[in-house]
Scaffold this motif. Sequence first.
Motif, mmCIF file in Angstrom:
data_model
loop_
_atom_site.group_PDB
_atom_site.id
_atom_site.type_symbol
_atom_site.label_atom_id
_atom_site.label_comp_id
_atom_site.label_asym_id
_atom_site.label_seq_id
_atom_site.Cartn_x
_atom_site.Cartn_y
_atom_site.Cartn_z
ATOM 1 N N ILE A 138 0.825 -1.203 0.000
ATOM 2 C CA ILE A 138 0.000 0.000 0.000
ATOM 3 C C ILE A 138 0.860 1.254 0.000
ATOM 4 O O ILE A 138 0.605 2.202 -0.744
ATOM 5 C CB ILE A 138 -0.938 0.009 1.223
ATOM 6 C CG1 ILE A 138 -1.955 -1.130 1.121
ATOM 7 C CG2 ILE A 138 -1.664 1.349 1.331
ATOM 8 C CD1 ILE A 138 -2.806 -1.306 2.370
ATOM 9 N N ASN B 116 1.424 4.703 7.437
ATOM 10 C CA ASN B 116 1.028 3.429 6.856
ATOM 11 C C ASN B 116 1.799 2.236 7.417
ATOM 12 O O ASN B 116 1.301 1.122 7.395
ATOM 13 C CB ASN B 116 1.216 3.484 5.334
ATOM 14 C CG ASN B 116 1.105 2.130 4.675
ATOM 15 O OD1 ASN B 116 0.031 1.538 4.610
ATOM 16 N ND2 ASN B 116 2.232 1.606 4.188
ATOM 17 N N LEU C 270 -3.596 4.844 7.856
ATOM 18 C CA LEU C 270 -4.078 3.567 7.330
ATOM 19 C C LEU C 270 -4.337 2.657 8.520
ATOM 20 O O LEU C 270 -3.482 2.508 9.390
ATOM 21 C CB LEU C 270 -3.039 2.935 6.408
ATOM 22 C CG LEU C 270 -3.121 3.235 4.913
ATOM 23 C CD1 LEU C 270 -4.382 2.676 4.295
ATOM 24 C CD2 LEU C 270 -3.009 4.717 4.647
ATOM 25 N N VAL D 260 -8.244 5.639 6.836
ATOM 26 C CA VAL D 260 -8.585 4.769 5.711
ATOM 27 C C VAL D 260 -8.506 3.325 6.179
ATOM 28 O O VAL D 260 -7.450 2.873 6.656
ATOM 29 C CB VAL D 260 -7.633 4.997 4.520
ATOM 30 C CG1 VAL D 260 -7.985 4.061 3.363
ATOM 31 C CG2 VAL D 260 -7.695 6.454 4.058
ATOM 32 N N PRO E 171 -9.109 -0.267 4.680
ATOM 33 C CA PRO E 171 -9.437 -1.185 3.589
ATOM 34 C C PRO E 171 -9.611 -2.612 4.110
ATOM 35 O O PRO E 171 -9.177 -2.940 5.226
ATOM 36 C CB PRO E 171 -8.203 -1.097 2.687
ATOM 37 C CG PRO E 171 -7.081 -0.840 3.655
ATOM 38 C CD PRO E 171 -7.660 -0.021 4.781
ATOM 39 N N VAL F 129 -5.863 -6.934 1.488
ATOM 40 C CA VAL F 129 -5.100 -6.368 0.378
ATOM 41 C C VAL F 129 -4.007 -7.350 -0.035
ATOM 42 O O VAL F 129 -3.335 -7.941 0.819
ATOM 43 C CB VAL F 129 -4.454 -5.019 0.792
ATOM 44 C CG1 VAL F 129 -3.643 -4.444 -0.366
ATOM 45 C CG2 VAL F 129 -5.533 -4.036 1.234
ATOM 46 N N PRO G 249 -3.119 -3.151 -3.881
ATOM 47 C CA PRO G 249 -2.616 -1.923 -3.253
ATOM 48 C C PRO G 249 -2.978 -0.677 -4.054
ATOM 49 O O PRO G 249 -3.209 0.390 -3.477
ATOM 50 C CB PRO G 249 -1.101 -2.146 -3.228
ATOM 51 C CG PRO G 249 -0.933 -3.628 -3.206
ATOM 52 C CD PRO G 249 -2.053 -4.152 -4.064
ATOM 53 N N ARG H 233 -5.711 -0.093 -5.699
ATOM 54 C CA ARG H 233 -7.086 0.305 -5.374
ATOM 55 C C ARG H 233 -7.104 1.110 -4.080
ATOM 56 O O ARG H 233 -7.792 2.138 -3.968
ATOM 57 C CB ARG H 233 -7.969 -0.940 -5.242
ATOM 58 C CG ARG H 233 -9.289 -0.719 -4.510
ATOM 59 C CD ARG H 233 -10.350 -0.051 -5.350
ATOM 60 N NE ARG H 233 -11.479 0.405 -4.548
ATOM 61 C CZ ARG H 233 -12.438 -0.371 -4.032
ATOM 62 N NH1 ARG H 233 -12.421 -1.682 -4.243
ATOM 63 N NH2 ARG H 233 -13.422 0.153 -3.332
ATOM 64 N N VAL H 234 -6.345 0.659 -3.100
ATOM 65 C CA VAL H 234 -6.285 1.374 -1.822
ATOM 66 C C VAL H 234 -5.649 2.750 -2.020
ATOM 67 O O VAL H 234 -6.127 3.755 -1.483
ATOM 68 C CB VAL H 234 -5.505 0.565 -0.782
ATOM 69 C CG1 VAL H 234 -5.449 1.321 0.548
ATOM 70 C CG2 VAL H 234 -6.127 -0.808 -0.581
ATOM 71 N N GLU I 248 -8.029 5.268 -3.312
ATOM 72 C CA GLU I 248 -8.956 5.741 -2.284
ATOM 73 C C GLU I 248 -8.274 6.749 -1.358
ATOM 74 O O GLU I 248 -8.888 7.733 -0.933
ATOM 75 C CB GLU I 248 -9.495 4.559 -1.472
ATOM 76 C CG GLU I 248 -10.390 3.614 -2.253
ATOM 77 C CD GLU I 248 -11.739 4.233 -2.586
ATOM 78 O OE1 GLU I 248 -12.109 5.252 -1.977
ATOM 79 O OE2 GLU I 248 -12.434 3.683 -3.469
#
Length: 255
Positions: A12, A80, A130, A173, A175, A178, A206, A208-209, A212
């Motif tokens: 990510i 993250n 994250l 965030v 998710p 992943v 990753p 897609r995340v 976002e």
Amino acid sequence: MRVLVTGASQGIGAAVAERFAAQGAEVHLVARGAVALAAVVERITARGGRAVAHVADLADERRVLALAEEVGPVDVLVNNAGVGRWLFLDDTAPDELRGMTALPYASYALLTSLLLPAMRERGSGRLVFLNSPASRIAIPGATGYTAARWAVRGLVAALRQDLRGTGVGVTEVVPGAVRSNYFDNNPGSAERIPWVVSRLVPTMTPERVAAEVVKAVARGRSEVVFPWQIKLFDLVGRVIPGAVAYLAWRTGVHR
């Protein structure tokens, strides 16, 4: 725009750094692995982006202090980095338990505290955290990991209160699963995902995340929980938390 991303050597973090760089941001990437970090920087610069690598172990307080000096003021901080095997508390060695506390919670709090004053002074900036679905659904057999993620959730909530009206935004965030090296690096953890989650929630990339995360920063959103299955667990858990807790326990690992 200057963006700092931790845990940026893979997964990510790397995808988030690349996404911000593609939109013209100057990105500062932090991770322990120098070789993997250099590879991400090379990918970004090869596409015309601006990227700087900072090799750092965020569990080392002195290195975090030095990192904040190296990087200087940023517009966006993306917290993250995270570690931790999924274990019962009494199966977790003290050193490993301390590591789970240091990453993510302590490192997120310390680095944020060092970069926040400049944001407050100019009245703008965004802090991104994250987090894991384990911050919404207590995972049986993942005690230290789950507790650390709930601590991050508490940090986010406290910062939102502290920063109201300052111009500095806070975004969490969360998710679902992943595709990354996390479970490869933490053997035995994947088997502890409650099957109600592993069977119903699709695995995301990753990238897609990252999309976002960047969208949430651009729109100033305070919370993004996805996909919809995780969002549903979250919403139901706020209304009838006992039901979600029982379901996670019933379909999770037992002794």
